[in-house]
Design a protein around this motif. Structure first.
Motif, PDB file in Angstrom:
ATOM      1  N   MET C 588       0.826  -1.192   0.000  1.00  9.66           N
ATOM      2  CA  MET C 588       0.000   0.000   0.000  1.00  9.66           C
ATOM      3  C   MET C 588       0.864   1.247   0.000  1.00  9.66           C
ATOM      4  SD  MET C 588      -3.526   0.580   1.824  1.00  9.66           S
ATOM      5  CE  MET C 588      -3.076   0.594   3.528  1.00  9.66           C
ATOM      6  N   VAL C 589       0.452   2.210  -0.829  1.00 15.44           N
ATOM      7  CA  VAL C 589       1.158   3.488  -0.877  1.00 15.44           C
ATOM      8  C   VAL C 589       0.132   4.598  -0.743  1.00 15.44           C
ATOM      9  CG1 VAL C 589       3.016   2.582  -2.341  1.00 15.44           C
ATOM     10  CG2 VAL C 589       0.982   3.575  -3.401  1.00 15.44           C
ATOM     11  N   GLY C 590       0.616   5.770  -0.318  1.00 13.89           N
ATOM     12  CA  GLY C 590      -0.293   6.893  -0.170  1.00 13.89           C
ATOM     13  C   GLY C 590       0.097   8.032  -1.099  1.00 13.89           C
ATOM     14  N   VAL C 591      -0.907   8.624  -1.700  1.00 10.21           N
ATOM     15  CA  VAL C 591      -0.696   9.811  -2.520  1.00 10.21           C
ATOM     16  C   VAL C 591      -1.751  10.813  -2.086  1.00 10.21           C
ATOM     17  CG1 VAL C 591      -0.571  10.740  -4.850  1.00 10.21           C
ATOM     18  CG2 VAL C 591       0.053   8.352  -4.446  1.00 10.21           C
ATOM     19  N   GLY C 592      -1.299  11.943  -1.528  1.00  9.85           N
ATOM     20  CA  GLY C 592      -2.259  12.873  -0.957  1.00  9.85           C
ATOM     21  C   GLY C 592      -3.056  12.150   0.121  1.00  9.85           C
ATOM     22  N   ASN C 593      -4.372  12.198   0.044  1.00  6.02           N
ATOM     23  CA  ASN C 593      -5.190  11.503   1.034  1.00  6.02           C
ATOM     24  C   ASN C 593      -5.608  10.120   0.571  1.00  6.02           C
ATOM     25  OD1 ASN C 593      -5.159  13.546   2.943  1.00  6.02           O
ATOM     26  ND2 ASN C 593      -6.834  14.633   1.890  1.00  6.02           N
ATOM     27  N   ALA C 594      -5.258   9.798  -0.667  1.00 13.12           N
ATOM     28  CA  ALA C 594      -5.719   8.528  -1.227  1.00 13.12           C
ATOM     29  C   ALA C 594      -4.713   7.410  -0.992  1.00 13.12           C
ATOM     30  CB  ALA C 594      -5.965   8.686  -2.726  1.00 13.12           C
ATOM     31  N   ALA C 595      -5.264   6.190  -0.942  1.00 10.76           N
ATOM     32  CA  ALA C 595      -4.396   5.018  -0.782  1.00 10.76           C
ATOM     33  C   ALA C 595      -4.478   4.169  -2.041  1.00 10.76           C
ATOM     34  CB  ALA C 595      -4.844   4.199   0.423  1.00 10.76           C
ATOM     35  N   TYR C 596      -3.334   3.668  -2.462  1.00 11.93           N
ATOM     36  CA  TYR C 596      -3.288   2.785  -3.624  1.00 11.93           C
ATOM     37  C   TYR C 596      -2.579   1.504  -3.246  1.00 11.93           C
ATOM     38  CZ  TYR C 596      -4.753   6.736  -6.414  1.00 11.93           C
ATOM     39  OH  TYR C 596      -5.459   7.773  -6.917  1.00 11.93           O
ATOM     40  N   VAL C 597      -2.964   0.413  -3.906  1.00  9.95           N
ATOM     41  CA  VAL C 597      -2.322  -0.858  -3.636  1.00  9.95           C
ATOM     42  C   VAL C 597      -1.622  -1.338  -4.903  1.00  9.95           C
ATOM     43  CG1 VAL C 597      -2.707  -3.265  -3.014  1.00  9.95           C
ATOM     44  CG2 VAL C 597      -4.043  -1.460  -1.911  1.00  9.95           C
ATOM     45  N   VAL C 598      -0.358  -1.683  -4.748  1.00 13.61           N
ATOM     46  CA  VAL C 598       0.394  -2.259  -5.859  1.00 13.61           C
ATOM     47  C   VAL C 598       0.592  -3.740  -5.531  1.00 13.61           C
ATOM     48  CG1 VAL C 598       2.539  -2.163  -7.177  1.00 13.61           C
ATOM     49  CG2 VAL C 598       1.603  -0.070  -6.150  1.00 13.61           C
ATOM     50  N   PRO C 599       0.320  -4.649  -6.453  1.00 11.83           N
ATOM     51  CA  PRO C 599       0.521  -6.065  -6.160  1.00 11.83           C
ATOM     52  C   PRO C 599       1.952  -6.316  -5.683  1.00 11.83           C
ATOM     53  CG  PRO C 599      -0.670  -5.808  -8.218  1.00 11.83           C
ATOM     54  CD  PRO C 599      -0.270  -4.441  -7.776  1.00 11.83           C
ATOM     55  N   LEU C 600       2.067  -6.967  -4.538  1.00 15.23           N
ATOM     56  CA  LEU C 600       3.367  -7.086  -3.889  1.00 15.23           C
ATOM     57  C   LEU C 600       4.376  -7.838  -4.754  1.00 15.23           C
ATOM     58  CD1 LEU C 600       4.888  -6.418  -1.275  1.00 15.23           C
ATOM     59  CD2 LEU C 600       4.249  -8.669  -0.427  1.00 15.23           C
ATOM     60  N   ASP C 601       3.886  -8.839  -5.487  1.00 15.30           N
ATOM     61  CA  ASP C 601       4.857  -9.637  -6.251  1.00 15.30           C
ATOM     62  C   ASP C 601       5.483  -8.850  -7.397  1.00 15.30           C
ATOM     63  OD1 ASP C 601       2.566  -9.521  -7.674  1.00 15.30           O
ATOM     64  OD2 ASP C 601       2.390 -11.663  -8.078  1.00 15.30           O
ATOM     65  N   MET C 602       5.007  -7.636  -7.607  1.00 12.61           N
ATOM     66  CA  MET C 602       5.595  -6.816  -8.665  1.00 12.61           C
ATOM     67  C   MET C 602       6.579  -5.800  -8.113  1.00 12.61           C
ATOM     68  SD  MET C 602       2.497  -6.088 -11.226  1.00 12.61           S
ATOM     69  CE  MET C 602       1.873  -7.397 -12.261  1.00 12.61           C
ATOM     70  N   VAL C 603       6.549  -5.647  -6.784  1.00  9.06           N
ATOM     71  CA  VAL C 603       7.418  -4.630  -6.181  1.00  9.06           C
ATOM     72  C   VAL C 603       8.828  -5.194  -6.024  1.00  9.06           C
ATOM     73  CG1 VAL C 603       7.805  -3.212  -4.132  1.00  9.06           C
ATOM     74  CG2 VAL C 603       5.472  -3.598  -4.982  1.00  9.06           C
ATOM     75  N   VAL C 604       9.804  -4.456  -6.569  1.00  9.37           N
ATOM     76  CA  VAL C 604      11.194  -4.902  -6.473  1.00  9.37           C
ATOM     77  C   VAL C 604      11.868  -4.238  -5.273  1.00  9.37           C
ATOM     78  CG1 VAL C 604      13.386  -5.081  -7.681  1.00  9.37           C
ATOM     79  CG2 VAL C 604      11.243  -5.102  -8.970  1.00  9.37           C
ATOM     80  N   GLU C 605      11.750  -2.932  -5.211  1.00  8.50           N
ATOM     81  CA  GLU C 605      12.341  -2.212  -4.073  1.00  8.50           C
ATOM     82  C   GLU C 605      11.693  -0.836  -3.952  1.00  8.50           C
ATOM     83  OE1 GLU C 605      16.377  -0.728  -4.681  1.00  8.50           O
ATOM     84  OE2 GLU C 605      16.262  -1.496  -6.739  1.00  8.50           O
ATOM     85  N   CYS C 606      11.959  -0.200  -2.787  1.00  6.69           N
ATOM     86  CA  CYS C 606      11.448   1.149  -2.604  1.00  6.69           C
ATOM     87  C   CYS C 606      12.625   2.046  -2.225  1.00  6.69           C
ATOM     88  CB  CYS C 606      10.436   1.202  -1.463  1.00  6.69           C
ATOM     89  SG  CYS C 606       9.067   0.082  -1.709  1.00  6.69           S
ATOM     90  N   VAL C 607      12.694   3.209  -2.842  1.00 11.42           N
ATOM     91  CA  VAL C 607      13.775   4.137  -2.519  1.00 11.42           C
ATOM     92  C   VAL C 607      13.225   5.558  -2.487  1.00 11.42           C
ATOM     93  CG1 VAL C 607      15.923   3.005  -3.190  1.00 11.42           C
ATOM     94  CG2 VAL C 607      14.358   3.855  -4.953  1.00 11.42           C
TER      95      VAL C 607
END
Lengths: 122, 108, 726
Positions: C588-607
């Protein structure tokens, strides 16, 4: 006296071809594009044979036949229905409504003429 | 479209006009049987019959047989071309026993 | 025999029908339950078939027949009009359009179109499955030619005339038929030598119903026509009439049987036969004498009768027995299985989904309240819920083996059709995946298998010249990999021709030139919409046929497809699919007040974004020397408000590509039950669904491939605009 055939079919090209074929054979032809159209063309004058497709917009062939059979002027008019082999259910419905003659689509003009000649002669 | 009328010009003569077919046989049966019971001799004028089918034919057969049963004289006269045509095809001319003028079209 | 102007009517009519069909197809997925939409599609196919048949355009008849059969099943509810089938029908529609335009041009033969027809027909027939039976060509019951050979010692009687006995059923008149019509029609096949009208059945006046038919005929008939032709005259009265047709010089026993079967007195009938000229008086006497001696025939066993009347044939019986055996075998295997309605399973999965959401909510409250005991307890609960989820999902998992096994038949049939010797090697048949996915993967797989066999595997002599065994090999393989299932279709054929693909892609305007494209990028161009057109089939080494449709179908399952190829060694197509469609692990990520979900198996890293340097054109980021396209979700979804000072980048990978999504906050892993979006969002390709958070708020699920496709599309337009401006 030329015998009159009512030909009910939603395909314009089939109507066109059969109209010219039947006229050439000496029949008087009334064309209709679906059941509703055909009902509007039944004004009580003599029709010797009705040929109708099953699958049509507005009013399909089965409903049309059921309605025709209610009209005293046409209750004994022979009917040939054009069907496809996939329509066992429709055929049963049609048979219950009194249709005895079935032609499997697609057909070519000579096949239909042969079937017609079994029921009426020009 | 069923412009059939039966005329009783004279008591012992019935003329059938228009259709003598499945569309009219129910009505005609009563008419013809009534005519037969009212008269000892009956003439059926077929000159104005425009359409004639198997149902019409078997009605004529029945009436003819009924006349024989009742011992009455029934004659069919003036057979129109459609009537002649079917009686010829059926081979029943002998059964009816009426004098027929058979004219075969030369074009056939 | 049919004038050109009528053909023009036909072409115009078909174009209109195809337009209606297309419109219906475009909305059918949303309105799958609306019978009128399906009806409209059916009627279009039906009418085109009927008209084409009358014009004698067989290829169109054959093709529309297959389409009509499937549509008929859809109408009756036997087959669901899902996305895959709708896509197939879009292809059917396009193909019909191509066929009709050929008719319009006046060239009737369509060799390359035939090829395409075959492929599509096979795909359509796959839907009809085993239930498909051979349909007789004509509606008329099959009529067998009379056996004319004589048994030794059997006396031949009669003259060289046919004898026809007819007794009409009571309803004949009421059905609008006249017995004499049939006689007149018979007259067209030959000469009626003698006709006796049987009036014996007409009752006396009081009992006679004038609308009931009492008539019968005995006819002697001279004709060169076959028995089937004579018999066909009576097709429309067959069901309620007694019809006996004896060929010239029939056996005396047959006349005898005829007389027995007819309702009238034997003597009277005999006389009729003689008067008809069918039998001589002497023959009649012989017959009656025989009759008296035997006193009628004894009853024969029904089997003998059936065989004699050709009512059953040995192959039919064998097939029936085989079927029975199969049913028995299956029953044995199913002994320790319970059949469960798929709907019940779906209901369970839905409940588990709600449970997960509720659990997450409890977790949130516990953490907010800071009660250590409660946090511990909810942690245990979460673990259990997770297990319940896995077990529930496992219930829907089925091995892919059954789907694979279907292909042994397909491969055998196509090999025969193509005249190529090809082996099918199956591995990983035990690999399990979600039932819904299994159902939907069959058709794309069929497409890929056909393509590989048709265009991938070379003819035997070319294979030998290349030092490969003459027999080609096609492999189907499946395995689990990082939360997805991978299905591979590989062949040891000639591989793809890189240069031709690139040339085609440039010609079609899919890429400007080949620079910067790896071999793999080039191969995968065949999946681009617009790449595959009918004329690509013959001049490229194949694989052109509707590959974009295959990819679309797979993407609809949240999967991806890519292709590896080695010249002269073969190609491998890899389909990657999620294990299940219902629940994903999300990030889950936040942009402004909204929340979005990115499928975890697609996430490589966060920086953090700070660590990045924008490359010159503002479209790419530099990640440790790797160039990545990126997208600000704030911009993409048009969210108001100030950008936060320290943005984060979620690096995602889908298939072989990577990209960066720029967001405000990283909110962590989150188990997500996917709920489909309403129709309103249909057009939004970058969203895959939504989910309800434990707090009751809604979070949108980002469809990464969809989003990136959109980004690339915009980039392409921009490039074209820049190129045009130069």
């Amino acid at each position: 006296m030329a015998k009159t055939i009512l030909f009910v079919e939603d395909s314009a090209s089939v109507r066109q071809v059969m109209n010219s074929t039947l006229t050439r054979e000496g029949y008087q032809v009334i064309l209709a594009s679906d059941g509703q159209d055909a009902m509007g063309k039944l004004d009580g004058s003599k029709i010797h044979l009705i040929i109708s497709d099953v699958n049509m917009p507005n009013m399909d062939g089965i409903s049309f036949v059921k309605q025709v059979k209610q009209l005293p002027a046409y209750k004994f008019t022979p009917i040939i229905m054009l069907t496809t082999e996939n329509q066992a259910e429709k055929m049963n419905e049609g048979k219950a409504a009194g249709v005895k003659a079935w032609i499997v689509k697609p057909f070519q003009p000579p096949q239909l003429l042969a079937a017609i000649s079994q029921l009426i002669q020009a | 479209m069923v412009n059939r009328r039966t005329k009783n010009q004279q008591n012992n003569r019935i003329a059938i006009e228009g259709e003598l077919t499945i569309y009219t046989v129910l009505e005609l049966k009563d008419k013809l049987l009534a005519g037969l019971s009212d008269n000892s001799e009956l003439e059926l004028d077929l000159s104005e019959v425009g359409e004639f089918d198997g149902a019409g034919l078997q009605l004529l057969v029945m009436v003819k047989q009924q006349a024989t049963t009742l011992g009455k004289a029934l004659r069919f006269t003036g057979h129109s071309s459609v009537v002649l045509d079917l009686i010829d095809l059926s081979g029943l001319a002998g059964f009816f026993g009426d004098p027929l003028l058979i004219v075969r079209p030369s074009t056939q | 025999m049919i004038p050109d102007e009528y053909l023009q009517t036909f072409v115009v009519e078909c174009s209109e029908l195809l337009e209606q069909m297309e419109q219906a197809l475009l909305i059918v997925e949303q309105a799958a339950e609306d019978p009128e939409i399906i009806n409209a599609i059916f009627r279009a196919a039906h009418t085109i078939k009927g008209s084409a048949g009358m014009f004698g355009i067989e290829p169109i008849v054959e093709f529309t027949h297959a389409a009509e059969s499937v549509l008929d099943r859809v109408r009756s509810g036997g087959i669901a009009m899902d996305a895959v089938l709708a896509a197939l029908f879009i292809e059917v529609h396009d193909h019909l359009q191509a066929m009709i335009s050929r008719v319009a041009e006046g060239n009737q033969p369509f060799p390359e179109i035939d090829e395409r027809s075959k492929i599509l027909i096979a795909q359509l027939e796959a839907y009809l499955g085993e239930a498909k039976t051979e349909q007789p060509e004509q509606s008329a019951p099959a009529v067998h030619q009379p056996k004319l050979e004589r048994e030794p010692g059997d006396t031949v009687a009669g003259t060289d005339l046919w004898h026809i006995s007819l007794r009409f059923g009571p309803e004949v008149f009421r059905n609008g038929m006249d017995p004499f019509s049939f006689v007149r029609c018979l007259g067209k096949l030959g000469a009626i030598v003698e006709l006796v009208t049987i009036i014996d059945a007409i009752p006396a006046a009081a009992d006679m119903d004038p609308e009931t038919c009492y008539l019968g005929f005995e006819i002697s008939f001279s004709s060169d026509a076959g028995k089937a032709d004579i018999d066909a005259v009576f097709n429309f009265v067959r069901s309620d009439c007694l019809i006996r047709i004896l060929p010239p010089h029939s056996k005396i026993g047959e006349y005898q049987r005829l007389i027995q079967e007819l309702p009238e007195q034997e003597m009277r009938l005999g006389e009729i036969l003689v008067s008809c000229g069918t039998l001589t008086a002497e023959e009649l006497n012989t017959m009656l004498r025989l009759q008296a001696q035997h006193g009628g025939e004894p009853q024969r066993p029904i089997g003998e009768v059936l065989v004699e009347q050709h009512l059953v044939s040995p192959p039919v019986v064998e097939a029936a027995l085989e079927k029975q055996q199969q049913v028995k075998d299956n029953k044995r295997n199913e002994a320790n299985l319970i059949r469960v309605d798929a709907d019940k399973l779906d209901g369970l999965i839905n409940l588990v989904g709600e449970l997960i959401i509720a659990g997450a909510g409890t977790n949130l409250i516990a953490r907010r309240a800071g009660m250590a005991d409660l946090i511990e307890s909810t942690a245990t609960l979460s673990r259990l819920v997770e297990e319940v989820r896995d077990s529930a999902l496992a219930l829907r998992m089925v091995p892919i083996g059954a789907t694979f096994n279907r292909f042994s038949r397909v491969v055998r049939d196509i090999s025969k059709e193509l005249g190529k010797d090809i082996d099918l090697v199956i591995s990983g048949a035990d690999t399990e995946l979600d039932k819904t996915v299994v159902e939907k993967i069959g058709d794309p797989l069929t497409h890929l298998v056909r393509n590989s066999m048709d265009h991938g595997i070379e003819a035997a002599d070319l294979r030998i010249a290349r030092g490969k065994p003459a027999k080609g090999t096609l492999k189907l393989n499946a395995y689990h990999d990082a939360g997805s299932i991978v299905i591979e279709v590989s062949d040891d054929g000639g591989g793809l021709n890189k240069d031709k693909i690139l040339a085609k892609a440039i010609e079609r305007g899919l890429v400007s030139d080949g620079t910067g494209l790896s071999d793999k990028d080039i191969y995968n161009l065949i999946f681009e919409p617009g790449f595959s057109t009918a004329d690509a089939v013959s001049n490229l080494s194949g694989r052109g046929v509707g590959m974009d449709v295959v990819r679309r179908n797979i993407q609809a399952l949240r999967g991806s497809v890519d292709l590896d190829s080695v010249p002269e060694r073969g190609s491998t197509i890899r389909i990657r699919l999620p294990l299940t469609l219902a629940i994903i692990d999300g990030f889950m990520v936040g942009v402004g007040n909204a929340a979005y979900v990115v499928p975890l198996d697609m996430v490589v890293e966060c920086v953090e974004l700070q660590a990045w340097v924008d490359s010159s054109d503002g479209h790419y980021l530099n990640l440790r020397g790797e160039v990545l396209p990126y997208r600000r979700l704030r911009e993409h979804f048009g969210i108001d408000g100030e950008a936060v000072a320290r943005e984060n980048v979620v690096v995602v990978r889908y298939g072989e590509r990577k990209a960066g999504l720029v967001v405000d906050k990283l909110l962590g892993e989150f188990q997500t039950v996917i709920k489909p979006l309403g129709k309103l969002f249909r057009g939004e390709k970058s969203l895959g669904g939504f989910t309800i958070l434990g707090s009751g708020e809604v979070a949108l699920i980002v469809d990464v491939p969809g989003l990136m496709a959109q980004v690339e599309h915009e980039k392409l337009i921009e490039q074209t605009a820049v190129a045009a401006a130069r």
